[in-house]
Design a protein around this motif. Structure first.
Motif, PDB file in Angstrom:
ATOM      1  N   ASP A 118       0.810  -1.212   0.000  1.00  0.00           N
ATOM      2  CA  ASP A 118       0.000   0.000   0.000  1.00  0.00           C
ATOM      3  C   ASP A 118       0.845   1.264   0.000  1.00  0.00           C
ATOM      4  OD1 ASP A 118      -2.340  -1.454  -0.058  1.00  0.00           O
ATOM      5  OD2 ASP A 118      -2.504  -1.536   2.133  1.00  0.00           O
ATOM      6  N   ALA A 119       2.039   1.214   0.588  1.00  0.00           N
ATOM      7  CA  ALA A 119       2.906   2.385   0.647  1.00  0.00           C
ATOM      8  C   ALA A 119       3.434   2.754  -0.738  1.00  0.00           C
ATOM      9  CB  ALA A 119       4.073   2.126   1.591  1.00  0.00           C
ATOM     10  N   LEU A 120       3.647   1.746  -1.591  1.00  0.00           N
ATOM     11  CA  LEU A 120       4.181   2.004  -2.928  1.00  0.00           C
ATOM     12  C   LEU A 120       3.096   2.300  -3.949  1.00  0.00           C
ATOM     13  CD1 LEU A 120       6.881  -0.810  -3.117  1.00  0.00           C
ATOM     14  CD2 LEU A 120       7.224   1.611  -2.597  1.00  0.00           C
ATOM     15  N   GLY A 121       1.865   1.933  -3.646  1.00  0.00           N
ATOM     16  CA  GLY A 121       0.783   2.131  -4.607  1.00  0.00           C
ATOM     17  C   GLY A 121       0.791   1.037  -5.656  1.00  0.00           C
ATOM     18  N   GLU A 122       0.070   1.287  -6.747  1.00  0.00           N
ATOM     19  CA  GLU A 122      -0.040   0.286  -7.803  1.00  0.00           C
ATOM     20  C   GLU A 122       1.262   0.181  -8.591  1.00  0.00           C
ATOM     21  OE1 GLU A 122      -3.234  -0.313 -10.945  1.00  0.00           O
ATOM     22  OE2 GLU A 122      -4.336   0.549  -9.251  1.00  0.00           O
ATOM     23  N   SER A 123       1.643  -1.043  -8.923  1.00  0.00           N
ATOM     24  CA  SER A 123       2.840  -1.243  -9.738  1.00  0.00           C
ATOM     25  C   SER A 123       2.613  -2.429 -10.662  1.00  0.00           C
ATOM     26  CB  SER A 123       4.077  -1.466  -8.861  1.00  0.00           C
ATOM     27  OG  SER A 123       3.946  -2.667  -8.140  1.00  0.00           O
ATOM     28  N   GLU A 124       3.482  -2.533 -11.649  1.00  0.00           N
ATOM     29  CA  GLU A 124       3.362  -3.601 -12.628  1.00  0.00           C
ATOM     30  C   GLU A 124       4.737  -4.198 -12.894  1.00  0.00           C
ATOM     31  OE1 GLU A 124       1.975  -3.943 -17.251  1.00  0.00           O
ATOM     32  OE2 GLU A 124       0.713  -2.790 -15.889  1.00  0.00           O
ATOM     33  N   GLU A 125       4.783  -5.516 -13.021  1.00  0.00           N
ATOM     34  CA  GLU A 125       6.032  -6.214 -13.312  1.00  0.00           C
ATOM     35  C   GLU A 125       5.945  -6.777 -14.721  1.00  0.00           C
ATOM     36  OE1 GLU A 125       9.083  -9.249 -11.067  1.00  0.00           O
ATOM     37  OE2 GLU A 125       7.034  -9.102 -10.357  1.00  0.00           O
ATOM     38  N   LEU A 126       7.004  -6.590 -15.493  1.00  0.00           N
ATOM     39  CA  LEU A 126       7.028  -7.038 -16.884  1.00  0.00           C
ATOM     40  C   LEU A 126       8.091  -8.103 -17.068  1.00  0.00           C
ATOM     41  CD1 LEU A 126       6.250  -6.727 -19.922  1.00  0.00           C
ATOM     42  CD2 LEU A 126       7.993  -4.947 -20.042  1.00  0.00           C
ATOM     43  N   PHE A 127       7.702  -9.238 -17.666  1.00  0.00           N
ATOM     44  CA  PHE A 127       8.628 -10.304 -18.016  1.00  0.00           C
ATOM     45  C   PHE A 127       8.630 -10.406 -19.534  1.00  0.00           C
ATOM     46  CE2 PHE A 127       7.125 -11.396 -13.785  1.00  0.00           C
ATOM     47  CZ  PHE A 127       8.310 -11.696 -13.130  1.00  0.00           C
ATOM     48  N   VAL A 128       9.816 -10.333 -20.126  1.00  0.00           N
ATOM     49  CA  VAL A 128       9.921 -10.391 -21.580  1.00  0.00           C
ATOM     50  C   VAL A 128      10.609 -11.692 -21.982  1.00  0.00           C
ATOM     51  CG1 VAL A 128      10.861  -9.286 -23.640  1.00  0.00           C
ATOM     52  CG2 VAL A 128      10.028  -7.878 -21.749  1.00  0.00           C
ATOM     53  N   ILE A 129       9.917 -12.473 -22.805  1.00  0.00           N
ATOM     54  CA  ILE A 129      10.491 -13.693 -23.354  1.00  0.00           C
ATOM     55  C   ILE A 129      11.050 -13.303 -24.724  1.00  0.00           C
ATOM     56  CG2 ILE A 129      10.042 -16.052 -24.114  1.00  0.00           C
ATOM     57  CD1 ILE A 129       7.595 -15.996 -22.160  1.00  0.00           C
ATOM     58  N   PRO A 130      12.372 -13.303 -24.886  1.00  0.00           N
ATOM     59  CA  PRO A 130      12.940 -12.856 -26.165  1.00  0.00           C
ATOM     60  C   PRO A 130      12.661 -13.858 -27.277  1.00  0.00           C
ATOM     61  CG  PRO A 130      14.666 -13.702 -24.746  1.00  0.00           C
ATOM     62  CD  PRO A 130      13.397 -13.724 -23.939  1.00  0.00           C
ATOM     63  N   PRO A 131      12.738 -13.392 -28.526  1.00  0.00           N
ATOM     64  CA  PRO A 131      12.526 -14.317 -29.650  1.00  0.00           C
ATOM     65  C   PRO A 131      13.571 -15.425 -29.645  1.00  0.00           C
ATOM     66  CG  PRO A 131      12.669 -12.043 -30.416  1.00  0.00           C
ATOM     67  CD  PRO A 131      13.023 -12.050 -28.970  1.00  0.00           C
ATOM     68  N   HIS A 132      13.184 -16.580 -30.169  1.00  0.00           N
ATOM     69  CA  HIS A 132      14.096 -17.705 -30.312  1.00  0.00           C
ATOM     70  C   HIS A 132      15.262 -17.275 -31.202  1.00  0.00           C
ATOM     71  CE1 HIS A 132      15.624 -21.611 -31.578  1.00  0.00           C
ATOM     72  NE2 HIS A 132      15.006 -22.118 -30.535  1.00  0.00           N
ATOM     73  N   THR A 133      16.445 -17.808 -30.955  1.00  0.00           N
ATOM     74  CA  THR A 133      17.631 -17.404 -31.733  1.00  0.00           C
ATOM     75  C   THR A 133      17.499 -17.713 -33.216  1.00  0.00           C
ATOM     76  OG1 THR A 133      18.715 -19.487 -31.153  1.00  0.00           O
ATOM     77  CG2 THR A 133      19.247 -17.562 -29.804  1.00  0.00           C
TER      78      THR A 133
END
Length: 167
Positions: A118-133
């Protein structure tokens, strides 16, 4: 041949199922909203559903390239790529960019949500799966000799025991 007919002939169906739990205690998160969008147009939501009491969605049917693309090496990418955004009340939102879906298969997207501070408020975490080599835009491999010198081990062996300073 119209593009829509050509598209229908070249697309198969794959499935994506989300399994959502809390990072604390690994408890399932029911009622989490799962949105699947096109990675080229994140604003365009393709499918939207919610998790059940066990923290799972039903398998979601999504367009995927024909299974034949995965049977032999080709320039065609054998899977579709989607963005998956998961949000639930009291938890930080998580977005997975690059979830891969193969034709005729169910891709499982496991996500552990962090309770919201609650102290930080709303946040979002992003995970990126890179393209296959094979399909991504990566620099070429550094050329190396196919015949290796067997005399060189690549290891350094000291003549006596050495203890690094400061330990």
């Amino acid at each position: 041949m119209p593009a829509s007919i050509r598209l229908q002939q070249t697309e198969d169906t794959g499935y994506l199922q989300a399994n959502v739990s809390s990072i604390i205690g690994s408890r399932p998160v029911s009622g989490a909203k799962v949105q699947i969008s096109d990675p080229n147009d994140s604003g365009k939501i393709i499918e939207e559903t919610e998790t059940d009491i066990s923290g799972q969605t039903e398998p979601i049917s999504l367009p995927a390239p024909p299974v034949e693309y995965s049977m032999e090496p080709a320039a065609q990418q054998p899977y579709s790529v989607y963005n998956v955004r998961i949000s639930a009340p009291g938890f930080e939102t998580v977005e997975v960019s690059g979830a891969e879906v193969l034709s005729g298969q169910t891709a499982l997207q496991n996500v552990s949500l962090m309770p919201m501070d609650d102290a930080l408020g709303e946040s979002e975490e992003l995970f990126v799966i890179p393209p296959h080599t094979l399909y991504g835009d990566y620099p070429p491999k550094i050329a190396e000799s196919e015949i290796k010198d067997t005399q060189e081990t690549g290891e350094i062996v000291l003549s006596r025991v050495v203890i690094p300073a400061g330990v």
